[in-house]
Motif scaffolding. Structure first.
Motif, PDB file in Angstrom:
ATOM      1  N   THR A 236       0.816  -1.218   0.000  1.00 57.47           N
ATOM      2  CA  THR A 236       0.000   0.000   0.000  1.00 57.47           C
ATOM      3  C   THR A 236       0.855   1.277   0.000  1.00 57.47           C
ATOM      4  N   PRO A 237       1.750   1.434  -0.990  1.00 55.99           N
ATOM      5  CA  PRO A 237       2.640   2.600  -0.986  1.00 55.99           C
ATOM      6  C   PRO A 237       1.923   3.950  -0.954  1.00 55.99           C
ATOM      7  N   GLN A 238       0.785   4.057  -1.662  1.00 53.87           N
ATOM      8  CA  GLN A 238       0.075   5.338  -1.681  1.00 53.87           C
ATOM      9  C   GLN A 238      -0.390   5.726  -0.280  1.00 53.87           C
ATOM     10  N   THR A 239      -0.980   4.768   0.421  1.00 54.89           N
ATOM     11  CA  THR A 239      -1.442   5.033   1.789  1.00 54.89           C
ATOM     12  C   THR A 239      -0.280   5.359   2.705  1.00 54.89           C
ATOM     13  N   MET A 240       0.804   4.606   2.584  1.00 56.87           N
ATOM     14  CA  MET A 240       1.972   4.850   3.423  1.00 56.87           C
ATOM     15  C   MET A 240       2.576   6.229   3.137  1.00 56.87           C
ATOM     16  N   ALA A 241       2.607   6.623   1.877  1.00 60.94           N
ATOM     17  CA  ALA A 241       3.159   7.929   1.523  1.00 60.94           C
ATOM     18  C   ALA A 241       2.315   9.059   2.094  1.00 60.94           C
ATOM     19  N   GLU A 242       0.998   8.888   2.069  1.00 59.18           N
ATOM     20  CA  GLU A 242       0.119   9.917   2.625  1.00 59.18           C
ATOM     21  C   GLU A 242       0.365  10.092   4.123  1.00 59.18           C
ATOM     22  N   LYS A 243       0.521   8.965   4.832  1.00 58.01           N
ATOM     23  CA  LYS A 243       0.813   9.049   6.264  1.00 58.01           C
ATOM     24  C   LYS A 243       2.174   9.693   6.503  1.00 58.01           C
ATOM     25  N   LEU A 244       3.165   9.248   5.754  1.00 55.90           N
ATOM     26  CA  LEU A 244       4.512   9.773   5.951  1.00 55.90           C
ATOM     27  C   LEU A 244       4.568  11.264   5.655  1.00 55.90           C
ATOM     28  N   SER A 245       3.880  11.693   4.625  1.00 55.33           N
ATOM     29  CA  SER A 245       3.836  13.111   4.292  1.00 55.33           C
ATOM     30  C   SER A 245       3.265  13.923   5.451  1.00 55.33           C
ATOM     31  N   ARG A 246       2.188  13.436   6.028  1.00 54.16           N
ATOM     32  CA  ARG A 246       1.586  14.137   7.164  1.00 54.16           C
ATOM     33  C   ARG A 246       2.532  14.165   8.366  1.00 54.16           C
ATOM     34  N   TYR A 247       3.211  13.052   8.586  1.00 53.42           N
ATOM     35  CA  TYR A 247       4.087  12.949   9.753  1.00 53.42           C
ATOM     36  C   TYR A 247       5.349  13.801   9.602  1.00 53.42           C
ATOM     37  N   ILE A 248       5.838  13.961   8.392  1.00 55.65           N
ATOM     38  CA  ILE A 248       6.985  14.854   8.178  1.00 55.65           C
ATOM     39  C   ILE A 248       6.630  16.268   8.630  1.00 55.65           C
ATOM     40  N   ASP A 249       5.440  16.722   8.240  1.00 57.64           N
ATOM     41  CA  ASP A 249       4.995  18.053   8.662  1.00 57.64           C
ATOM     42  C   ASP A 249       4.818  18.110  10.182  1.00 57.64           C
ATOM     43  N   GLU A 250       4.314  17.031  10.766  1.00 55.81           N
ATOM     44  CA  GLU A 250       4.103  17.013  12.214  1.00 55.81           C
ATOM     45  C   GLU A 250       5.435  17.021  12.963  1.00 55.81           C
ATOM     46  N   PHE A 251       6.442  16.320  12.442  1.00 60.02           N
ATOM     47  CA  PHE A 251       7.762  16.361  13.060  1.00 60.02           C
ATOM     48  C   PHE A 251       8.318  17.781  13.033  1.00 60.02           C
ATOM     49  N   ALA A 252       8.158  18.463  11.894  1.00 57.79           N
ATOM     50  CA  ALA A 252       8.642  19.839  11.787  1.00 57.79           C
ATOM     51  C   ALA A 252       7.922  20.752  12.779  1.00 57.79           C
ATOM     52  N   THR A 253       6.622  20.544  12.935  1.00 64.66           N
ATOM     53  CA  THR A 253       5.835  21.353  13.877  1.00 64.66           C
ATOM     54  C   THR A 253       6.277  21.093  15.312  1.00 64.66           C
ATOM     55  N   ILE A 254       6.500  19.828  15.651  1.00 64.31           N
ATOM     56  CA  ILE A 254       6.983  19.479  16.991  1.00 64.31           C
ATOM     57  C   ILE A 254       8.301  20.186  17.273  1.00 64.31           C
ATOM     58  N   ALA A 255       9.199  20.153  16.309  1.00 65.56           N
ATOM     59  CA  ALA A 255      10.505  20.796  16.504  1.00 65.56           C
ATOM     60  C   ALA A 255      10.349  22.303  16.713  1.00 65.56           C
ATOM     61  N   LYS A 256       9.553  22.942  15.869  1.00 65.25           N
ATOM     62  CA  LYS A 256       9.392  24.394  15.957  1.00 65.25           C
ATOM     63  C   LYS A 256       8.669  24.823  17.233  1.00 65.25           C
ATOM     64  N   SER A 257       7.929  23.893  17.851  1.00 63.12           N
ATOM     65  CA  SER A 257       7.180  24.223  19.060  1.00 63.12           C
ATOM     66  C   SER A 257       8.052  24.216  20.315  1.00 63.12           C
ATOM     67  N   SER A 258       9.274  23.724  20.209  1.00 66.28           N
ATOM     68  CA  SER A 258      10.146  23.658  21.377  1.00 66.28           C
ATOM     69  C   SER A 258      10.632  25.053  21.773  1.00 66.28           C
ATOM     70  N   ASN A 259      10.553  25.336  23.057  1.00 66.10           N
ATOM     71  CA  ASN A 259      11.047  26.608  23.589  1.00 66.10           C
ATOM     72  C   ASN A 259      12.384  26.453  24.302  1.00 66.10           C
ATOM     73  N   ALA A 260      12.942  25.256  24.246  1.00 64.90           N
ATOM     74  CA  ALA A 260      14.205  24.998  24.944  1.00 64.90           C
ATOM     75  C   ALA A 260      15.374  25.621  24.186  1.00 64.90           C
ATOM     76  N   SER A 261      16.478  25.774  24.897  1.00 65.77           N
ATOM     77  CA  SER A 261      17.694  26.319  24.283  1.00 65.77           C
ATOM     78  C   SER A 261      18.267  25.319  23.289  1.00 65.77           C
ATOM     79  N   PRO A 262      18.841  25.812  22.175  1.00 61.50           N
ATOM     80  CA  PRO A 262      19.442  24.899  21.195  1.00 61.50           C
ATOM     81  C   PRO A 262      20.505  24.008  21.833  1.00 61.50           C
ATOM     82  N   GLY A 263      20.676  22.837  21.252  1.00 65.57           N
ATOM     83  CA  GLY A 263      21.655  21.897  21.780  1.00 65.57           C
ATOM     84  C   GLY A 263      21.000  20.833  22.635  1.00 65.57           C
ATOM     85  N   GLU A 264      21.673  20.399  23.688  1.00 71.68           N
ATOM     86  CA  GLU A 264      21.215  19.260  24.465  1.00 71.68           C
ATOM     87  C   GLU A 264      19.830  19.471  25.070  1.00 71.68           C
TER      88      GLU A 264
END
Length: 319
Positions: A236-264
Motif C-alpha cells: 500500500t505505498p500510496q497510503t503509506m506515503a500519505e501518512k509519511l507526508s503528514r508525519y513529516i509536517d508534524e515532526f517539523a511542527t513538533i521541533a518548531k514548538s520547542s522553547n528549549a535552548s538549542p543543543g542538548e
C-alpha cells in the motif's frame, strides 16, 4: 555470530537482517538476474560475513556480484561497503555523487561518527571502514540506469532525509528500494490496521520541503511495494506515503514548538515530544505493546530524530 536471517521475496529479492543493534532493525537486499547479482545497502562491516554466507548458500560466486549500491553513506547503510567490495573482485560501487568521496576516503565519516559515539562504541557498532579504490566507484546522478542480467534499476535522486540519498526503482518487481526516504516501519508494530510508518530525521540534512517533493515523485511511479532498510517489504505505498507526508509536517511542527535552548536541552525536549507523539499514534494504530517496551525499542531512533530536528532548527535560525 548469529545465524543468517533472511526473507526470500518474489522476483529474486532477498532481505538480509544486518544484525545492527537488534533483530529486524536494519536490512539490506540481494537481487539476482541471469547469473548476476546486486547488493542494495550493506549494513556495517560486521554485516559482511552474513552477506558472503548468503552468496554461498545461494550458490553465487563473489565474482558474479556486479554492483554494490548503498542508498546513502550513513553507516548503517554503507559502513560495510568497503569491506564487501574487497571481497567482490568484479563489483563496482554505485553511489550518489555527493557521497562518492566518502566511500573513497571515509576519514570524515569515521571522525564524525567517532565524535558522536566515542572510539570504543564506534568500533562495536560499525567496525572498520575500508576505503574503496576510486576506479571502482560509479557516481550515479539522477535517472542513471544500472543493468545486470536482464534487469534494469533506475536511480532516483531523493533528497529530504539526506542530500546524498537516492532510491532505486526496480521495473521487474515494480518496487522501490527506499533506504530511509520512505521512513521506517518495523514489523513488530504491524497491526490489523496495517503498517505503522514514521520519518527518520537523523542528522544532519533533514529537509521537509525537499522530502515532500521526493515522496510525490516516488508515488508518481505507482510502485506496488516498497523495500525499506528499516525494515523489509511493505505494501500500500500510496497510503503509506500519505501518512509519511503528514508525519513529516508534524515532526517539523513538533521541533518548531520547542522553547528549549538549542543543543542538548532542545534535543531532550524534542525527544520527549516525539515520544509522546509516537505513543499516541501507535495506540491509535492498535499497538498493544506497553509504553516502556515501545520506548525501549525506539530509544535510538527517537534520540537521532531529535538530534536531526535540532540541527535543522539551528540551520533555519542561522539563515
Amino acid at each position: 555470530m548469529p545465524d543468517l536471517d533472511i526473507i526470500d521475496y518474489a522476483n529474486q529479492i532477498t532481505c538480509i537482517d544486518t544484525h545492527y543493534q537488534r533483530p529486524e532493525l536494519a536490512a539490506c537486499y540481494l537481487l539476482e538476474s541471469e547469473g548476476e547479482a546486486v547488493f542494495i545497502d550493506t549494513g556495517t562491516s560486521h554485516t559482511v560475513p552474513y552477506l558472503m554466507q548468503l552468496l554461498a548458500a545461494k550458490g553465487i560466486q563473489p565474482s558474479q556480484v556486479k554492483y554494490v549500491i548503498p542508498t546513502h553513506v550513513h553507516l548503517d547503510h554503507a559502513g560495510g561497503a568497503g569491506e564487501l567490495m574487497r571481497r567482490l573482485p568484479n563489483a563496482s560501487l554505485v553511489i550518489h555523487p555527493y557521497g562518492a568521496k566518502h566511500m573513497i576516503d571515509p576519514s570524515k565519516l569515521i571522525a564524525g561518527a567517532t565524535a558522536v559515539y566515542g572510539e570504543a562504541q564506534f568500533a562495536q557498532q560499525f567496525g572498520t571502514l575500508t576505503p574503496i579504490a576510486e576506479e571502482r566507484v560509479i557516481e550515479a546522478p539522477d535517472e542513471t540506469r544500472v543493468r545486470f542480467g536482464n534487469r534494469e534499476l533506475l536511480i532516483l535522486d531523493t533528497p529530504g532525509h539526506a542530500r546524498h540519498h537516492f532510491c532505486i526503482y526496480d521495473a521487474l518487481s515494480q518496487a522501490i528500494f527506499s533506504g530511509d526516504t520512505f521512513g521506517l516501519s518495523y514489523r513488530e508494530f504491524d497491526t490489523e490496521d496495517g503498517h505503522f510508518i514514521m520519518p527518520t530525521t537523523t542528522p544532519v540534512q533533514f529537509d521537509p520541503v525537499a522530502w515532500q517533493a521526493t515522496l510525490a515523485r516516488l508515488i508518481s511511479l505507482a510502485p506496488e511495494r516498497i523495500y525499506l532498510t528499516h525494515y523489509g517489504e511493505i505494501g500500500t505505498p500510496q497510503t503509506m506515503a500519505e501518512k509519511l507526508s503528514r508525519y513529516i509536517d508534524e515532526f517539523a511542527t513538533i521541533a518548531k514548538s520547542s522553547n528549549a535552548s538549542p543543543g542538548e536541552q532542545r534535543v531532550a525536549d524534542i525527544r520527549n515530544s516525539l515520544k509522546d507523539w509516537m505513543l499516541a499514534e501507535l495506540q491509535a494504530h492498535g499497538c498493544r505493546q506497553s509504553a516502556d517496551i515501545i520506548e525501549q525499542r525506539m530509544a535510538m531512533d527517537l534520540h537521532l530524530d531529535a538530534q536531526g530536528l535540532d540541527v535543522w532548527l539551528t540551520r533555519l535560525e542561522q539563515a
